[in-house]
Design a protein around this motif. Structure first.
Motif, PDB file in Angstrom:
ATOM      1  N   PRO A   8      37.754  11.379   8.560  1.00  0.00           N
ATOM      2  CA  PRO A   8      38.852  11.254   9.523  1.00  0.00           C
ATOM      3  C   PRO A   8      38.974   9.815  10.022  1.00  0.00           C
ATOM      4  N   GLU A   9      40.126   9.488  10.541  1.00  0.00           N
ATOM      5  CA  GLU A   9      40.405   8.115  10.969  1.00  0.00           C
ATOM      6  C   GLU A   9      39.416   7.618  12.018  1.00  0.00           C
ATOM      7  N   GLU A  10      38.958   8.509  12.899  1.00  0.00           N
ATOM      8  CA  GLU A  10      38.048   8.071  13.961  1.00  0.00           C
ATOM      9  C   GLU A  10      36.680   7.649  13.445  1.00  0.00           C
ATOM     10  N   ARG A  11      36.353   8.024  12.208  1.00  0.00           N
ATOM     11  CA  ARG A  11      35.074   7.575  11.627  1.00  0.00           C
ATOM     12  C   ARG A  11      35.255   6.383  10.684  1.00  0.00           C
ATOM     13  N   HIS A  12      36.426   5.800  10.697  1.00  0.00           N
ATOM     14  CA  HIS A  12      36.696   4.607   9.891  1.00  0.00           C
ATOM     15  C   HIS A  12      37.375   3.564  10.789  1.00  0.00           C
ATOM     16  N   PRO A  13      36.602   2.896  11.640  1.00  0.00           N
ATOM     17  CA  PRO A  13      37.199   1.926  12.560  1.00  0.00           C
ATOM     18  C   PRO A  13      37.796   0.755  11.795  1.00  0.00           C
ATOM     19  N   ASP A  14      38.808   0.139  12.400  1.00  0.00           N
ATOM     20  CA  ASP A  14      39.368  -1.053  11.775  1.00  0.00           C
ATOM     21  C   ASP A  14      39.798  -2.048  12.834  1.00  0.00           C
ATOM     22  N   ASP A  68      44.841  -4.735  12.959  1.00  0.00           N
ATOM     23  CA  ASP A  68      45.989  -5.092  13.798  1.00  0.00           C
ATOM     24  C   ASP A  68      45.651  -6.128  14.866  1.00  0.00           C
ATOM     25  N   THR A  69      44.374  -6.312  15.155  1.00  0.00           N
ATOM     26  CA  THR A  69      43.990  -7.307  16.160  1.00  0.00           C
ATOM     27  C   THR A  69      43.484  -8.603  15.548  1.00  0.00           C
ATOM     28  N   CYS A  70      42.976  -8.518  14.318  1.00  0.00           N
ATOM     29  CA  CYS A  70      42.357  -9.691  13.693  1.00  0.00           C
ATOM     30  C   CYS A  70      42.955 -10.063  12.348  1.00  0.00           C
ATOM     31  N   GLY A  71      43.752  -9.189  11.740  1.00  0.00           N
ATOM     32  CA  GLY A  71      44.235  -9.446  10.397  1.00  0.00           C
ATOM     33  C   GLY A  71      43.131  -9.296   9.374  1.00  0.00           C
ATOM     34  N   ASN A  72      43.352  -9.828   8.197  1.00  0.00           N
ATOM     35  CA  ASN A  72      42.352  -9.780   7.126  1.00  0.00           C
ATOM     36  C   ASN A  72      41.378 -10.930   7.323  1.00  0.00           C
ATOM     37  N   LEU A  73      40.156 -10.605   7.700  1.00  0.00           N
ATOM     38  CA  LEU A  73      39.110 -11.609   7.925  1.00  0.00           C
ATOM     39  C   LEU A  73      38.237 -11.843   6.698  1.00  0.00           C
ATOM     40  N   PHE A  74      38.640 -11.293   5.558  1.00  0.00           N
ATOM     41  CA  PHE A  74      37.882 -11.483   4.325  1.00  0.00           C
ATOM     42  C   PHE A  74      36.413 -11.100   4.540  1.00  0.00           C
ATOM     43  N   ALA A  75      35.463 -11.979   4.291  1.00  0.00           N
ATOM     44  CA  ALA A  75      34.043 -11.635   4.393  1.00  0.00           C
ATOM     45  C   ALA A  75      33.621 -11.255   5.808  1.00  0.00           C
ATOM     46  N   VAL A  76      34.351 -11.715   6.797  1.00  0.00           N
ATOM     47  CA  VAL A  76      33.983 -11.446   8.191  1.00  0.00           C
ATOM     48  C   VAL A  76      34.492 -10.076   8.650  1.00  0.00           C
ATOM     49  N   GLY A  77      35.337  -9.429   7.854  1.00  0.00           N
ATOM     50  CA  GLY A  77      35.944  -8.169   8.259  1.00  0.00           C
ATOM     51  C   GLY A  77      34.932  -7.080   8.564  1.00  0.00           C
ATOM     52  N   ILE A  78      33.927  -6.891   7.705  1.00  0.00           N
ATOM     53  CA  ILE A  78      32.940  -5.832   7.939  1.00  0.00           C
ATOM     54  C   ILE A  78      32.114  -6.108   9.196  1.00  0.00           C
ATOM     55  N   PRO A  79      31.468  -7.268   9.315  1.00  0.00           N
ATOM     56  CA  PRO A  79      30.670  -7.461  10.539  1.00  0.00           C
ATOM     57  C   PRO A  79      31.507  -7.474  11.809  1.00  0.00           C
ATOM     58  N   MET A  80      32.735  -8.009  11.758  1.00  0.00           N
ATOM     59  CA  MET A  80      33.587  -8.000  12.952  1.00  0.00           C
ATOM     60  C   MET A  80      33.896  -6.572  13.383  1.00  0.00           C
ATOM     61  N   THR A  81      34.235  -5.718  12.419  1.00  0.00           N
ATOM     62  CA  THR A  81      34.600  -4.342  12.735  1.00  0.00           C
ATOM     63  C   THR A  81      33.389  -3.537  13.182  1.00  0.00           C
ATOM     64  N   LEU A  82      32.247  -3.750  12.535  1.00  0.00           N
ATOM     65  CA  LEU A  82      31.028  -3.053  12.941  1.00  0.00           C
ATOM     66  C   LEU A  82      30.603  -3.473  14.341  1.00  0.00           C
ATOM     67  N   ASP A  83      30.648  -4.766  14.616  1.00  0.00           N
ATOM     68  CA  ASP A  83      30.266  -5.266  15.937  1.00  0.00           C
ATOM     69  C   ASP A  83      31.187  -4.686  17.016  1.00  0.00           C
ATOM     70  N   ALA A  84      32.494  -4.632  16.718  1.00  0.00           N
ATOM     71  CA  ALA A  84      33.445  -4.077  17.681  1.00  0.00           C
ATOM     72  C   ALA A  84      33.170  -2.601  17.934  1.00  0.00           C
ATOM     73  N   ALA A  85      32.849  -1.855  16.872  1.00  0.00           N
ATOM     74  CA  ALA A  85      32.564  -0.427  17.023  1.00  0.00           C
ATOM     75  C   ALA A  85      31.298  -0.196  17.847  1.00  0.00           C
ATOM     76  N   ILE A  86      30.287  -1.007  17.604  1.00  0.00           N
ATOM     77  CA  ILE A  86      29.041  -0.888  18.369  1.00  0.00           C
ATOM     78  C   ILE A  86      29.297  -1.188  19.840  1.00  0.00           C
ATOM     79  N   THR A  87      29.997  -2.287  20.100  1.00  0.00           N
ATOM     80  CA  THR A  87      30.285  -2.697  21.468  1.00  0.00           C
ATOM     81  C   THR A  87      31.102  -1.647  22.205  1.00  0.00           C
ATOM     82  N   ALA A  88      31.996  -0.962  21.483  1.00  0.00           N
ATOM     83  CA  ALA A  88      32.839   0.068  22.090  1.00  0.00           C
ATOM     84  C   ALA A  88      32.119   1.407  22.242  1.00  0.00           C
ATOM     85  N   GLY A  89      30.856   1.490  21.830  1.00  0.00           N
ATOM     86  CA  GLY A  89      30.093   2.725  21.957  1.00  0.00           C
ATOM     87  C   GLY A  89      30.421   3.770  20.915  1.00  0.00           C
ATOM     88  N   ARG A  90      30.977   3.339  19.786  1.00  0.00           N
ATOM     89  CA  ARG A  90      31.371   4.278  18.742  1.00  0.00           C
ATOM     90  C   ARG A  90      30.260   4.539  17.721  1.00  0.00           C
TER      91      ARG A  90
END
Length: 346
Positions: A285-291, A294-316
């Motif tokens: 489901p969408e809630e288990r695939h954070p992205d 829309d806030t950062c665009g395509n960050l290429f290699a930084v996309g995974i760590p940026m999204t993971l860090d955001a999910a952790i910080t948000a308590g997800r």
């Protein structure tokens, strides 16, 4: 939470990660004001995010990686990186053709590693690739702690050029940086499985172009940008749709978990169509695939760590969660995935 076997106490682990976004937040309207007649304007590959960040004029890969590392130091204390044995860096656009930024990063952070390495390949999958490389070095006896740093710095430099900013591709990328600490610490977040695939036959499909044509180091009136055509876009969409689920499923099979039972899927962030297709392929489901598209665009290699860090910080990401990170690179010449059990920042 997903039940798996107890982690190997000698397993490579991700201790923590931190990210950095440049101050300049650019809305989609900026590019809309320059939009030109582009045959790829209606492609699903280039439907623009609402925002992205651009590095400041003169802000380098090293500047951004050091800024991300400062977040780690603020979180864990000024001596947190003093015992780093290995430092790896990846820049999307190295400022100097013959070297990367690892030496400058090491110097500015005051580190004394025994091994440094600039990792120029890996593309959007570089985060997983670098964990793999760092883990192999650590297990091979080169130390117990590695720092990896990644910078995406091409959005504000390549895609805002006068001849490029009106193209459909220009509005997609954003700039940013990430760092992570990889260890052999059994109390951290162990890497449960990892897989990578090389598809060298596709490497020639990723090209830079200018009009009139020239080599990137040659002077000339044409400004360099990515060489997309309708045929290439079709190929990349087909490859990406297939490759990311394939490597994620391979790791899931290796660690004995159904893809649909993953607690979190974190992928690179190229566009909305890939994000939708990947989670549907893995039956998540969408809630288990954070992205963060829309806030950062395509960050290429930084996309995974940026999204993971955001999910952790948000308590997800609850303690004990099994997180799958997966990506493909360039026009499909590389794909990689890694699963880890997230226990918390350490």
């Amino acid at each position: 939470m997903t039940a798996l076997h107890s982690p190997d106490p000698t397993a490579v682990a991700l201790a923590d990660l931190a990210t950095y976004l440049p101050e300049n937040r650019v809305p989609a309207e900026y590019f809309a004001g320059f939009a030109e007649d582009d045959t790829l304007a209606d492609s699903v590959m280039f439907r623009a995010p609402a925002f992205r960040h651009h590095a400041a004029d003169g802000e380098s890969s090293a500047d951004m990686i050091v800024a991300a590392a400062r977040v780690l130091l603020d979180r864990h204390g000024p001596g947190h990186l003093d015992d780093v044995d290995i430092v790896l860096t990846h820049s999307q656009l190295p400022e100097v053709p013959v070297r990367g930024c690892v030496g400058e990063v090491v110097h500015r952070l005051g580190l004394t590693p025994s091994l440094v390495l600039d990792v120029h390949n890996g593309g959007c999958a570089a985060f997983v690739h670098m964990i793999d490389v760092a883990g192999s070095l650590l297990r091979g006896g080169r130390g117990r702690k590695a720092l990896i740093g990644l910078a995406q710095n091409s959005a504000g430099q390549i895609f805002t050029q006068e001849q490029v900013r009106g193209k459909a591709q220009a509005a997609i990328p954003g700039d940013g940086a990430a760092v992570a600490v990889v260890t052999l610490d059994e109390d951290a977040n162990p890497v449960l499985g990892i897989a990578s695939r090389s598809f060298g036959e596709y490497s020639g499909d990723m090209t830079s172009v200018a009009h009139p044509d020239r080599k990137y180091w040659e002077a000339g009136p044409g400004q360099i940008h990515v060489g997309f055509t309708e045929a290439k876009v079709t190929k990349v969409l087909a490859r990406g749709n297939r490759m990311v689920p394939e490597v994620a499923m391979a790791v899931a099979d290796e660690i004995g978990i159904r893809p649909a039972d993953l607690d979190l899927l974190v992928t690179n962030q190229p566009n909305r169509i890939f994000l939708r297709n990947w989670r549907e392929a893995l039956e998540l489901p969408e809630e288990r695939h954070p992205d963060t598209f829309d806030t950062c665009g395509n960050l290429f290699a930084v996309g995974i760590p940026m999204t993971l860090d955001a999910a952790i910080t948000a308590g997800r990401v609850a303690p004990g969660s099994v997180v799958m990170a997966a990506a493909f690179a360039h026009a499909g010449d590389y794909a990689a995935a890694a699963a880890l059990r997230w226990n918390g920042r350490s």
